[in-house]
Motif scaffolding. Structure first.
Motif, PDB file in Angstrom:
ATOM      1  N   ASP A  47      22.423  42.771 -18.359  1.00  0.00           N
ATOM      2  CA  ASP A  47      23.798  43.213 -18.582  1.00  0.00           C
ATOM      3  C   ASP A  47      24.108  42.976 -20.054  1.00  0.00           C
ATOM      4  O   ASP A  47      23.307  42.378 -20.769  1.00  0.00           O
ATOM      5  CB  ASP A  47      24.796  42.492 -17.647  1.00  0.00           C
ATOM      6  N   GLY A  49      26.070  40.931 -21.375  1.00  0.00           N
ATOM      7  CA  GLY A  49      26.700  39.632 -21.586  1.00  0.00           C
ATOM      8  C   GLY A  49      26.142  38.823 -22.734  1.00  0.00           C
ATOM      9  O   GLY A  49      26.876  38.092 -23.397  1.00  0.00           O
ATOM     10  N   VAL A  61      34.840  42.675 -18.599  1.00  0.00           N
ATOM     11  CA  VAL A  61      34.633  41.812 -17.435  1.00  0.00           C
ATOM     12  C   VAL A  61      35.477  42.312 -16.269  1.00  0.00           C
ATOM     13  O   VAL A  61      36.662  42.627 -16.427  1.00  0.00           O
ATOM     14  CB  VAL A  61      34.998  40.350 -17.751  1.00  0.00           C
ATOM     15  N   THR A  62      34.873  42.376 -15.087  1.00  0.00           N
ATOM     16  CA  THR A  62      35.571  42.829 -13.893  1.00  0.00           C
ATOM     17  C   THR A  62      36.164  41.639 -13.138  1.00  0.00           C
ATOM     18  O   THR A  62      35.817  40.486 -13.403  1.00  0.00           O
ATOM     19  CB  THR A  62      34.618  43.596 -12.961  1.00  0.00           C
ATOM     20  N   GLY A  65      33.632  39.319 -11.643  1.00  0.00           N
ATOM     21  CA  GLY A  65      32.777  38.548 -12.533  1.00  0.00           C
ATOM     22  C   GLY A  65      31.598  39.259 -13.143  1.00  0.00           C
ATOM     23  O   GLY A  65      30.684  38.617 -13.656  1.00  0.00           O
ATOM     24  N   GLU A  67      29.740  41.300 -16.096  1.00  0.00           N
ATOM     25  CA  GLU A  67      29.825  41.601 -17.528  1.00  0.00           C
ATOM     26  C   GLU A  67      29.256  43.009 -17.709  1.00  0.00           C
ATOM     27  O   GLU A  67      28.097  43.259 -17.402  1.00  0.00           O
ATOM     28  CB  GLU A  67      29.029  40.582 -18.335  1.00  0.00           C
ATOM     29  N   THR A  68      30.079  43.911 -18.221  1.00  0.00           N
ATOM     30  CA  THR A  68      29.715  45.321 -18.213  1.00  0.00           C
ATOM     31  C   THR A  68      29.919  45.983 -19.567  1.00  0.00           C
ATOM     32  O   THR A  68      30.485  45.392 -20.496  1.00  0.00           O
ATOM     33  CB  THR A  68      30.548  46.097 -17.170  1.00  0.00           C
ATOM     34  N   GLY A 441      25.332  35.451 -17.637  1.00  0.00           N
ATOM     35  CA  GLY A 441      26.036  35.339 -16.374  1.00  0.00           C
ATOM     36  C   GLY A 441      26.348  33.927 -15.927  1.00  0.00           C
ATOM     37  O   GLY A 441      26.606  33.684 -14.745  1.00  0.00           O
ATOM     38  N   LEU A 445      33.381  33.409 -15.139  1.00  0.00           N
ATOM     39  CA  LEU A 445      33.561  34.854 -15.245  1.00  0.00           C
ATOM     40  C   LEU A 445      34.430  35.386 -14.117  1.00  0.00           C
ATOM     41  O   LEU A 445      34.341  34.932 -12.981  1.00  0.00           O
ATOM     42  CB  LEU A 445      32.202  35.559 -15.191  1.00  0.00           C
ATOM     43  N   GLY A 446      35.247  36.366 -14.454  1.00  0.00           N
ATOM     44  CA  GLY A 446      36.009  37.068 -13.436  1.00  0.00           C
ATOM     45  C   GLY A 446      37.421  36.555 -13.271  1.00  0.00           C
ATOM     46  O   GLY A 446      37.954  35.828 -14.113  1.00  0.00           O
ATOM     47  N   ARG A 470      41.557  37.507 -15.837  1.00  0.00           N
ATOM     48  CA  ARG A 470      40.100  37.514 -15.972  1.00  0.00           C
ATOM     49  C   ARG A 470      39.628  36.581 -17.084  1.00  0.00           C
ATOM     50  O   ARG A 470      40.209  36.545 -18.154  1.00  0.00           O
ATOM     51  CB  ARG A 470      39.608  38.937 -16.249  1.00  0.00           C
ATOM     52  N   ARG A 472      36.198  34.719 -19.324  1.00  0.00           N
ATOM     53  CA  ARG A 472      34.814  34.817 -19.801  1.00  0.00           C
ATOM     54  C   ARG A 472      34.602  33.747 -20.875  1.00  0.00           C
ATOM     55  O   ARG A 472      34.803  33.972 -22.062  1.00  0.00           O
ATOM     56  CB  ARG A 472      34.525  36.216 -20.373  1.00  0.00           C
TER      57      ARG A 472
END
Length: 547
Positions: A47, A49, A61-62, A65, A67-68, A441, A445-446, A470, A472
């Protein structure tokens, strides 16, 4: 079952596939359809991240959690549909999953190959949630012809072949360069790009052609003829002053109608574009302007702070004010006084980041904002730097710093007001981390809950004392310094529900000084600005009226 739209690109990168996908999603919503958008990236990182922002821009970040890629931020901002972990995948993740299955013996000793094992893994990813929405829009990263992207192109070719006829279409973005010397738009790059796509078994149904000039009817007919698409399916994509013009611009060019025609959906529901007409009105009908400095360490690449810039624009829309953003390299303050570079701004924002480089400059920016009574918003590391500044200059903890910087230097230099988070609660279970763990990761996260202090500025801004935002980050402000700092005027106005992790700090006797451990920019949208950014820009507007 969902209908699938696969969005690919050719000729050059950065044509705007993500923006086109997001705008198309918004237009389909305007016609009453439900949508979900996904990104398939060919790079071998599991990812983004651990990738440098200089390499790939910001990491989005969704809630769950993931990482995109930053394109998922576009998807959310345009559609309001919260992205999920299942909406982003990379070659690295695909190969990792395949190899894990092979190690477990899931393939029963067979020889593992790109076809069918890698392509099947991609197809399994595409199938997830296809009974939840009317349309699934899937963007393929990179450009057609890239060697690393071939498994994805083969997978979507197979996927469309497996589905009943009429359930999948392909939309291809290309470039129509304008040669000033001859005064012509050249269609040959588009023809070659489509030929490349056809050579791997994919025939585009719609062509979106990026162009600086209007596409003459003759060239449109030529593209349609040589690329084997209907003339009405050749859609122009012109440069825009604001990305938020894209839904209306694409609608004028007939993109959404071309998609519905390709699926043979007739009669097509009429679109309700009221939201986007209001957004465009707010962009171009403003009452003044504010100047906001973003003091960061990745300022050479604006995409590193993409969501922050967009959230500031959203805050400006809410206040009908134009937001002028200026990027200020935090390292400048290693050799210059903060006043030399921050004087004249109506507000200062210090964003997140990793590592020690530039942090002393961020601390000076926080001090400048605090002492000059200029609105300040610190996000993630920006909050931590504001706390360290207050610890040094208000609480007289002269060696206040972060454990992160000591780890980086390999020696103890600071009293760790900010420390490495080793354990926290996620849902119904405890998460534990060590300093030596893998980087990817392993952060907090999230989405996490926070409880706001009654009567605080942030509680007033949110209109609530229970929020969800959210995160991170690996490091946290140490709650053991709370009483000492609050005595000096830095209020811990937001905490985790168990009271162990500081989420928000603010200064009581300041016009607007707030630091947040989370990333509010990730949830802001043009039609629903985040409350913090909305009020931050309002505070900057008040300052501008006083000058």
């Amino acid at each position: 079952m969902a209908r699938y739209i696969f969005i690919t690109g050719g000729v050059v990168s950065s044509l705007g596939k993500g923006l086109a996908s997001a705008a198309l999603g918004a237009l389909l919503q305007a016609r009453g359809f439900s949508v979900r958008l996904r990104k398939l990236d060919p790079y071998l990182n599991v990812d983004p991240g651990t990738m440098s922002p200089f390499e790939h821009g910001e990491v989005f970040v969704t809630d769950d959690g993931a990482e995109t890629d930053l394109d998922l931020g576009h998807y959310e901002r345009f559609t309001g549909v919260a992205a999920r972990m299942t909406d982003s995948i990379s070659s690295g993740r695909v190969y990792s999953n395949v190899l894990e299955k092979e190690r477990r013996g899931d393939y029963l000793g067979k020889t593992i190959q790109v076809v069918p094992h890698v392509t099947n893994e991609i197809k399994d990813f595409l199938h997830v949630g296809d009974d939840e929405v009317d349309f699934m829009l899937c963007e393929i990263g990179g450009t057609v012809g890239d060697i690393e992207g071939l498994p994805f192109f083969e997978a979507i070719r197979q996927f469309s072949h497996d589905r009943p006829r009429g359930e999948c279409i392909f939309m291809h973005l290309t470039l129509l360069p304008y040669l000033a010397a001859s005064g012509e738009l050249k269609t040959k790059p588009t023809q070659h790009s489509v030929k490349e796509l056809q050579s791997i078994g994919i025939a585009p149904d719609i062509l979106v052609c990026r162009s600086e000039q209007p596409i003459p009817e003759k060239e449109r007919e030529k593209i349609a003829l040589f690329c084997n698409v209907r003339k009405e399916a050749v859609v122009a994509a012109y440069d825009l002053k604001s990305i938020y013009e894209a839904p209306l611009a694409y609608h004028r060019e007939g993109l959404d109608q071309a998609v519905l025609d390709a699926f043979q959906i007739s009669p097509a529901p009429k679109p309700d574009l009221t939201i986007w007409q209001d957004v465009q009105d707010r962009i171009y009908h403003t009452d003044g302007a504010v100047n906001i400095a973003i003091v960061g360490k990745y300022t050479q690449l604006e995409d590193a702070y993409k969501s922050i810039k967009e959230a500031l624009i959203h805050g400006g829309m809410a206040n009908r004010i134009k937001v002028n953003v200026e990027w200020v390299d935090a390292e400048i303050f290693d050799h210059a006084d903060a006043a030399d570079h921050l004087e004249g701004f109506h507000a200062i924002l210090v964003p997140g980041g990793f590592g020690e480089r530039g942090t002393e400059g961020k601390i000076k920016a926080a001090e400048f904002a605090r002492t000059r009574k200029i609105p300040y918003l610190g996000i993630c590391l920006g909050m931590q730097m504001a706390v360290i500044e207050a610890a040094r200059n208000l609480a007289h903890i002269e060696t206040a710093g972060s454990e992160e910087f000591d780890h980086e230097a390999g020696q103890k230099r600071f009293e760790p007001v900010v420390y490495h988070l080793k354990e926290w609660v996620q849902g119904n279970h405890a998460v534990k981390r060590k300093v030596g763990d893998d980087k990817g990761g392993t952060m907090r996260l999230g989405s996490y809950d926070a409880t706001l202090k009654d009567g605080s500025r942030v509680a007033e801004i949110y209109g609530n004392t229970a929020i969800e935002e959210r995160h991170r980050h690996r490091y946290e402000v140490d709650v053991k310094y709370r009483e000492q700092l609050e005595t000096c005027g830095l209020t811990f106005s937001g905490m985790s529900p168990d009271g162990k992790l500081p989420e928000i700090v603010e200064i009581d006797d300041h016009p607007w000084f707030i630091g947040v451990q989370f990333h509010p920019e990730l949830k802001s949208k043009p039609f629903a600005p985040h409350p913090l950014f909305k009020d931050f820009v309002r505070a900057a507007k008040d300052v501008s009226r006083l000058v």
